[in-house]
Design an enzyme around this catalytic site. Structure first.
Site, mmCIF file in Angstrom:
data_model
loop_
_atom_site.group_PDB
_atom_site.id
_atom_site.type_symbol
_atom_site.label_atom_id
_atom_site.label_comp_id
_atom_site.label_asym_id
_atom_site.label_seq_id
_atom_site.Cartn_x
_atom_site.Cartn_y
_atom_site.Cartn_z
ATOM 1 C CG ASN A 157 -0.551 -0.104 2.368
ATOM 2 O OD1 ASN A 157 0.687 -0.480 2.671
ATOM 3 N ND2 ASN A 157 -0.288 0.686 2.983
ATOM 4 N N GLY A 203 2.533 -5.618 7.426
ATOM 5 C CA GLY A 203 1.438 -6.615 5.986
ATOM 6 C C GLY A 203 0.346 -7.128 7.059
ATOM 7 C CD GLU A 247 4.383 -0.683 13.679
ATOM 8 O OE1 GLU A 247 3.743 -0.403 13.262
ATOM 9 O OE2 GLU A 247 5.140 -0.944 14.432
ATOM 10 C CG LEU A 248 0.762 -7.267 12.705
ATOM 11 C CD1 LEU A 248 0.307 -8.754 13.249
ATOM 12 C CD2 LEU A 248 1.179 -7.790 11.484
ATOM 13 C CB CYS A 284 -2.206 0.240 8.444
ATOM 14 S SG CYS A 284 -0.939 1.112 8.690
#
Ligand code: NAD
Length: 516
Positions: A147, A219, A241-242, A275
């Site tokens: 992204n 992701g 980092e989700l 995100c």
């Protein structure tokens, strides 16, 4: 082969496509496990010299690299537009974060990475000097999503380089080209060979996890879990980092015009593929109608298109063919359960990955669109009775990445922000805390482990070591070394009680025979 099959495993090729029309940009050779290992070894060989040159010399390279990035902003933006379908504004603006990272850590790194002296609290240890030193994880692997191709790959690689690590990047198979070009830039300025890239999908990423000393991953939750599991086999530390399902609260007394503008950019910026995008909106009943009307008008006015270098579109193509299927499924599920579509609601009738900017109302938490990450150009808006219901629903999520609050005043907003389960909360805004490199950004709950930016965003790439050394001439032995004798133990105990006892009752030393 269908056009959106990205990896041709038979030929070992990766097809990079233009989301704007589905055509092929380039075929790339996939890096297999052997190739990943070879690149990792080359980086390991180069890393000691990079570390040994010291922070000042490294910072000079980083600043030269910032200049290269600045000079190539439009070239990189053009590549990202092609591979990610972004509009030009966002492809350009994304990059300033990288320049800011270099400048911020140029300023902060000396204090963060330098030695620290710690004075012991216990008077018994005053004869010792304690020094904390940091050494880099030699090889850091960064695995990124599609992204924000550059920011979420290179953006974590840059602090690792400051720390003295070598860095191996693995951009998303959907968007590898801008990162590949940025790595060429590192070589073009003549910097030491401590930054490289491997190309491919999950198998390449998994091979990278096996090779590196630290994994920085951005992701999905599902991939984050796989990476954590794989890294656990070698006890390799990970920072994850989700995903997120960020709530956006609009309460009585809020500036509704600003709130509506913010919800629209929060929901449709980068086509909702952020995100920390606004994924669900809760609006107090008394201001609901006015807010919804404003949002619907603004979303209908969004210009969707592929603007090349011209800057005349607000929303581009969706980046990943797989993601558009998820967006479609969420919208259809909501409609089937009683939601109303105010605008948009389906794919565009043209080639490429286009979904109409969509506003949905009459939604609730039985619908996927309110509980699962949609990650697309969809804004579901739910009416709530009051502040308490808004907070309860906002926290009713397995995610906890970011949130926004619009209330009657900033002070009220801050009060509510403290009650929300999220790593960052923006009052009268969205995403802004994540843009500030001086403050940490990370997820609660399933949204991640660890943080980026701020002090930890740099120091996590290092291992801390405590060194103790004598401050005064040493004796041949110490009171608590062998041999243990009643006299020595009694004396040591007397001193320790004197130091640790609070109040006179426990000051006296019991006789050794009474200790058991
Ligand atoms: P993804 O998990 O499908 O892929 C991310 C990366 O992992 C890709 O490079 C992919 O090739 C790699 N990968 C896949 N399987 C792997 C494996 N088994 N081992 C190692 N690597 C593997 O995510 P995506 O679809 O590219 O990105 C979208 C997701 O990223 C969303 O959930 C979004 O919320 C999240 N995201 C989080 C942040 C954040 O800062 N918290 C920022 C941006 C995106």
């Amino acid at each position: 082969m269908p056009v959106n099959t990205l990896i041709d495993t038979e030929k070992g090729l990766l097809h990079v496509l233009r989301p704007a029309d589905g055509t092929l940009i380039e075929d790339l050779v996939v890096d297999d496990a052997a190739r990943v290992a070879a690149k990792a070894n080359q980086l390991r060989d180069a890393q000691p010299e990079w570390e040994a040159m010291g922070l000042e010399a490294r910072t000079r390279w980083m600043e030269r690299y910032r200049d290269w990035l600045l000079d190539h902003t439009h070239e990189l933006a053009g590549i990202m537009q092609e591979e990610a379908g972004k509009v030009r504004t966002e492809a350009v603006l994304e990059q300033s974060w990288l320049h800011d990272i270099i400048n911020t850590y140029s300023r902060k790194a000396p204090a963060l990475l330098g030695d620290k002296r710690v004075k012991p609290g216990s008077p018994l240890l005053l004869g010792k000097r304690f020094t904390l030193v940091r050494r880099p994880h030699p090889l850091v692997g960064v695995i990124g999503p599609w992204n924000f191709p550059m920011v979420l790959c290179l953006g974590d690689g840059l602090p690792a380089l400051f720390a003295g690590c070598a860095v191996l990047l693995k951009p998303s198979e959907v968007t590898p080209l801008a990162v590949r070009r940025a790595v060429e830039g590192w070589a073009e300025i003549g910097a030491p060979p401590v930054l490289d890239v491997v190309l491919g999908a999950g198998e390449t990423g998994a091979a990278l996890v096996d090779e590196v000393d630290y994994v920085q991953f951005t992701g999905s939750v599902a991939t984050g879990q796989k990476i954590a599991e794989r890294a656990s086999k070698t006890i390799t530390p990970v920072s994850l980092e989700l995903g997120g399902k960020d709530p956006f609260l609009v309460l009585e007394g809020a500036n509704l015009e600003r709130a509506a503008n913010c919800a629209v950019v929060g929901g449709f910026g980068n086509n909702g593929q952020v995100c920390i995008s606004t994924e669900r909106v809760y609006v107090q009943a008394s201001v609901y109608d006015e807010f919804v009307a404003k949002v619907a008008t603004k979303v209908k006015a969004l210009r969707s298109g592929y603007d090349g270098p011209e800057i005349d579109a607000d929303v581009g193509a969706m980046t990943s063919p797989a993601q558009i299927g998820i967006v479609e499924a969420h919208v259809n599920d909501a409609i089937a359960k009683g939601a109303t579509v105010l605008t948009g609601g389906r794919r565009e009738d043209k080639a490429g990955d286009w979904f109409q900017p969509t506003v949905v109302v009459d939604v609730d938490h039985t619908m996927r669109i309110m509980v699962e990450e949609t990650f697309g150009p969809v804004l579901p808006i739910m009416k709530v009775a009051d502040e308490a219901e808004a907070i309860r629903l906002a926290n009713d999520s397995e995610f906890g990445l970011a949130a926004s609050v619009f209330a009657s005043s900033p002070r009220e907003g801050e009060r509510i922000a403290r009650l929300l389960d999220a790593g960052t909360v923006n009052v009268d805004d969205y995403a802004i805390a994540a843009m500030c490199i001086d403050v940490p950004m990370g997820g609660w709950k399933k949204s991640g482990i660890g943080q980026r930016s701020a002090d930890y965003g740099l120091t996590k790439f290092t291992r801390q070591k405590t060194i103790s050394a004598p401050r005064v001439p040493t004796l041949d032995s110490e009171m608590w070394w062998f041999p243990y004798t009643p006299t020595k133990v009694g004396l040591v105990q007397k001193v320790m009680r004197f130091v640790n006892a609070r109040g006179r009752a426990r000051l006296g030393t019991p006789a050794l025979k009474d200790l058991s």
